[in-house]
Design a protein around this motif. Sequence first.
Motif, PDB file in Angstrom:
ATOM      1  N   SER A   1       0.842  -1.203   0.000  1.00 41.23           N
ATOM      2  CA  SER A   1       0.000   0.000   0.000  1.00 41.23           C
ATOM      3  C   SER A   1       0.878   1.254   0.000  1.00 41.23           C
ATOM      4  CB  SER A   1      -0.905   0.022   1.233  1.00 41.23           C
ATOM      5  OG  SER A   1      -1.738  -1.108   1.256  1.00 41.23           O
ATOM      6  N   LEU A   2       1.938   1.229   0.829  1.00 45.67           N
ATOM      7  CA  LEU A   2       2.854   2.379   0.859  1.00 45.67           C
ATOM      8  C   LEU A   2       3.506   2.568  -0.513  1.00 45.67           C
ATOM      9  CD1 LEU A   2       4.348   4.650   2.390  1.00 45.67           C
ATOM     10  CD2 LEU A   2       6.127   2.971   2.928  1.00 45.67           C
ATOM     11  N   GLU A   3       3.945   1.463  -1.109  1.00 47.69           N
ATOM     12  CA  GLU A   3       4.587   1.552  -2.435  1.00 47.69           C
ATOM     13  C   GLU A   3       3.629   2.167  -3.460  1.00 47.69           C
ATOM     14  OE1 GLU A   3       7.632   1.254  -3.069  1.00 47.69           O
ATOM     15  OE2 GLU A   3       8.444  -0.011  -1.476  1.00 47.69           O
ATOM     16  N   PHE A   4       2.341   1.836  -3.359  1.00 44.60           N
ATOM     17  CA  PHE A   4       1.339   2.388  -4.278  1.00 44.60           C
ATOM     18  C   PHE A   4       1.304   3.916  -4.148  1.00 44.60           C
ATOM     19  CE2 PHE A   4      -2.874   4.136  -4.929  1.00 44.60           C
ATOM     20  CZ  PHE A   4      -3.273   3.604  -6.143  1.00 44.60           C
ATOM     21  N   ILE A   5       1.285   4.397  -2.892  1.00 43.92           N
ATOM     22  CA  ILE A   5       1.194   5.846  -2.655  1.00 43.92           C
ATOM     23  C   ILE A   5       2.468   6.545  -3.123  1.00 43.92           C
ATOM     24  CG2 ILE A   5       1.076   7.616  -0.826  1.00 43.92           C
ATOM     25  CD1 ILE A   5      -0.879   5.667   0.637  1.00 43.92           C
ATOM     26  N   LEU A   6       3.623   5.948  -2.819  1.00 41.56           N
ATOM     27  CA  LEU A   6       4.902   6.558  -3.238  1.00 41.56           C
ATOM     28  C   LEU A   6       4.976   6.618  -4.761  1.00 41.56           C
ATOM     29  CD1 LEU A   6       7.433   4.894  -0.746  1.00 41.56           C
ATOM     30  CD2 LEU A   6       6.325   7.146  -0.584  1.00 41.56           C
ATOM     31  N   ASN A   7       4.549   5.546  -5.387  1.00 37.95           N
ATOM     32  CA  ASN A   7       4.552   5.459  -6.842  1.00 37.95           C
ATOM     33  C   ASN A   7       3.645   6.526  -7.450  1.00 37.95           C
ATOM     34  OD1 ASN A   7       5.597   4.090  -8.993  1.00 37.95           O
ATOM     35  ND2 ASN A   7       3.754   2.845  -9.252  1.00 37.95           N
ATOM     36  N   LYS A   8       2.473   6.699  -6.826  1.00 40.95           N
ATOM     37  CA  LYS A   8       1.518   7.692  -7.328  1.00 40.95           C
ATOM     38  C   LYS A   8       2.123   9.095  -7.259  1.00 40.95           C
ATOM     39  CE  LYS A   8      -3.225   8.978  -7.432  1.00 40.95           C
ATOM     40  NZ  LYS A   8      -4.121   9.772  -6.632  1.00 40.95           N
ATOM     41  N   GLY A   9       2.891   9.348  -6.194  1.00 40.34           N
ATOM     42  CA  GLY A   9       3.505  10.660  -6.038  1.00 40.34           C
ATOM     43  C   GLY A   9       4.866  10.767  -6.702  1.00 40.34           C
ATOM     44  N   GLY A  10       5.317   9.707  -7.365  1.00 36.71           N
ATOM     45  CA  GLY A  10       6.639   9.720  -8.006  1.00 36.71           C
ATOM     46  C   GLY A  10       7.758   9.864  -6.985  1.00 36.71           C
ATOM     47  N   LEU A  11       7.560   9.338  -5.775  1.00 36.45           N
ATOM     48  CA  LEU A  11       8.559   9.482  -4.702  1.00 36.45           C
ATOM     49  C   LEU A  11       9.410   8.220  -4.569  1.00 36.45           C
ATOM     50  CD1 LEU A  11       6.204  11.005  -1.968  1.00 36.45           C
ATOM     51  CD2 LEU A  11       7.881  12.243  -3.347  1.00 36.45           C
ATOM     52  N   VAL A  12      10.699   8.415  -4.407  1.00 40.08           N
ATOM     53  CA  VAL A  12      11.595   7.268  -4.147  1.00 40.08           C
ATOM     54  C   VAL A  12      12.248   7.508  -2.787  1.00 40.08           C
ATOM     55  CG1 VAL A  12      13.608   5.984  -4.959  1.00 40.08           C
ATOM     56  CG2 VAL A  12      12.022   6.993  -6.621  1.00 40.08           C
ATOM     57  N   LEU A  13      12.034   6.597  -1.829  1.00 40.78           N
ATOM     58  CA  LEU A  13      12.565   6.789  -0.475  1.00 40.78           C
ATOM     59  C   LEU A  13      13.410   5.590  -0.064  1.00 40.78           C
ATOM     60  CD1 LEU A  13       9.263   8.026   1.251  1.00 40.78           C
ATOM     61  CD2 LEU A  13      11.117   9.442   0.352  1.00 40.78           C
ATOM     62  N   ASP A  14      14.321   5.805   0.877  1.00 36.29           N
ATOM     63  CA  ASP A  14      15.144   4.677   1.340  1.00 36.29           C
ATOM     64  C   ASP A  14      14.328   3.793   2.291  1.00 36.29           C
ATOM     65  OD1 ASP A  14      15.685   5.497   4.243  1.00 36.29           O
ATOM     66  OD2 ASP A  14      16.226   7.294   3.109  1.00 36.29           O
ATOM     67  N   SER A  15      14.843   2.596   2.546  1.00 34.45           N
ATOM     68  CA  SER A  15      14.033   1.626   3.291  1.00 34.45           C
ATOM     69  C   SER A  15      13.802   2.046   4.747  1.00 34.45           C
ATOM     70  CB  SER A  15      14.639   0.228   3.206  1.00 34.45           C
ATOM     71  OG  SER A  15      15.993   0.278   3.490  1.00 34.45           O
ATOM     72  N   GLN A  16      14.749   2.780   5.354  1.00 33.49           N
ATOM     73  CA  GLN A  16      14.542   3.256   6.723  1.00 33.49           C
ATOM     74  C   GLN A  16      13.350   4.202   6.791  1.00 33.49           C
ATOM     75  OE1 GLN A  16      16.124   1.056   8.704  1.00 33.49           O
ATOM     76  NE2 GLN A  16      16.073   2.832  10.082  1.00 33.49           N
ATOM     77  N   THR A  17      13.305   5.131   5.822  1.00 37.34           N
ATOM     78  CA  THR A  17      12.196   6.104   5.798  1.00 37.34           C
ATOM     79  C   THR A  17      10.872   5.379   5.571  1.00 37.34           C
ATOM     80  OG1 THR A  17      13.759   7.642   4.803  1.00 37.34           O
ATOM     81  CG2 THR A  17      11.448   8.297   4.765  1.00 37.34           C
ATOM     82  N   LYS A  18      10.894   4.377   4.695  1.00 37.02           N
ATOM     83  CA  LYS A  18       9.654   3.638   4.433  1.00 37.02           C
ATOM     84  C   LYS A  18       9.163   2.944   5.711  1.00 37.02           C
ATOM     85  CE  LYS A  18      10.764   2.474  -0.317  1.00 37.02           C
ATOM     86  NZ  LYS A  18      10.918   1.366  -1.258  1.00 37.02           N
ATOM     87  N   LEU A  19      10.108   2.351   6.437  1.00 37.06           N
ATOM     88  CA  LEU A  19       9.731   1.690   7.699  1.00 37.06           C
ATOM     89  C   LEU A  19       9.099   2.684   8.667  1.00 37.06           C
ATOM     90  CD1 LEU A  19      12.590  -0.769   8.732  1.00 37.06           C
ATOM     91  CD2 LEU A  19      10.186  -1.290   8.277  1.00 37.06           C
ATOM     92  N   ARG A  20       9.720   3.862   8.745  1.00 33.59           N
ATOM     93  CA  ARG A  20       9.212   4.901   9.653  1.00 33.59           C
ATOM     94  C   ARG A  20       7.794   5.321   9.248  1.00 33.59           C
ATOM     95  NH1 ARG A  20       9.217  10.017   9.457  1.00 33.59           N
ATOM     96  NH2 ARG A  20      10.644  10.209   7.686  1.00 33.59           N
ATOM     97  N   LEU A  21       7.575   5.467   7.939  1.00 32.43           N
ATOM     98  CA  LEU A  21       6.247   5.874   7.463  1.00 32.43           C
ATOM     99  C   LEU A  21       5.198   4.795   7.755  1.00 32.43           C
ATOM    100  CD1 LEU A  21       7.108   7.551   4.015  1.00 32.43           C
ATOM    101  CD2 LEU A  21       6.525   8.676   6.180  1.00 32.43           C
ATOM    102  N   MET A  22       5.600   3.531   7.600  1.00 34.78           N
ATOM    103  CA  MET A  22       4.637   2.453   7.881  1.00 34.78           C
ATOM    104  C   MET A  22       4.291   2.408   9.365  1.00 34.78           C
ATOM    105  SD  MET A  22       5.466  -0.714   5.364  1.00 34.78           S
ATOM    106  CE  MET A  22       7.225  -0.818   5.575  1.00 34.78           C
TER     107      MET A  22
END
Length: 219
Positions: free
Chosen positions: A52-73
């Motif tokens: 689900s997070l990947e879907f949102i990042l993809n929609k916004g054209g955002l590329v984030l590192d895995s630490q940031t993704k973990l924090r967002l989840m």
Amino acid sequence: MTVKGFIFDLDGVIVDTASHHFAAWQILAEDLGVPFDEKDNELLKGVSRVDSLEFILNKGGLVLDSQTKLRLMEKKNAHYLSLSASIGVNDALPGIVEFIRELKSRGMQIALGSSSKNAHQILGQLELTDAFDAIVDGNRITLSKPDPEVFMLGARLMGLTPSECLVFEDAKAGVEAAINGGFQVVGVGNEIELSDADAIIDDFEKMNWERMQNLLSNS
Ligand code: B16
Ligand code: MG
């Protein structure tokens, strides 16, 4: 009917946590400056947290590192848990508890097939944990719906084959997962979104053994 086991999705079938997932993703998407509406959310029903997070990042054209993704989840999950904290024993959707009870009284086996890692917590709040012979949640699977892993494991834990089980799902990805695994599936909710299901019901309010048999024999 040769069905011996029933597999229920959690969010949107047993309890209305779908709206809490939506609200929590909306807060996160807004923080990230990504537009996110109900139509987007429909595609995320039944889909794992990370996908689900990947879907949102993809929609916004955002590329984030895995630490940031973990924090967002973690942040999304904290919002979700605070929105769901008030769920209690009276919050199961109308008719579902009675229907599960009727199935059990007829000797049927019952499993949970949810993508959510919070499923045990929510079932506990509803005081429904003991109603299930098997519980498969997001902690026990590696592949998100529409992959059938969650339902295959549910069937296996009940000692049944997919053709001996009936799945109840509110999400398009969940209906596809059931079909992909060779299960019969009843869609709960939107006729258009769930049109691939063998049968569709609005909710469980008038659901019982007899009605279920009629639905399936007409499918
Ligand atoms: P969590 P279900 C799914 O549960 C939800 O429909 C979906 O919106 C959510 O992203 C997913 O669980 C993961 O949830 O973040 O709690 O692990 O419908 O398969 O019961
Ligand atoms: Mg669901």
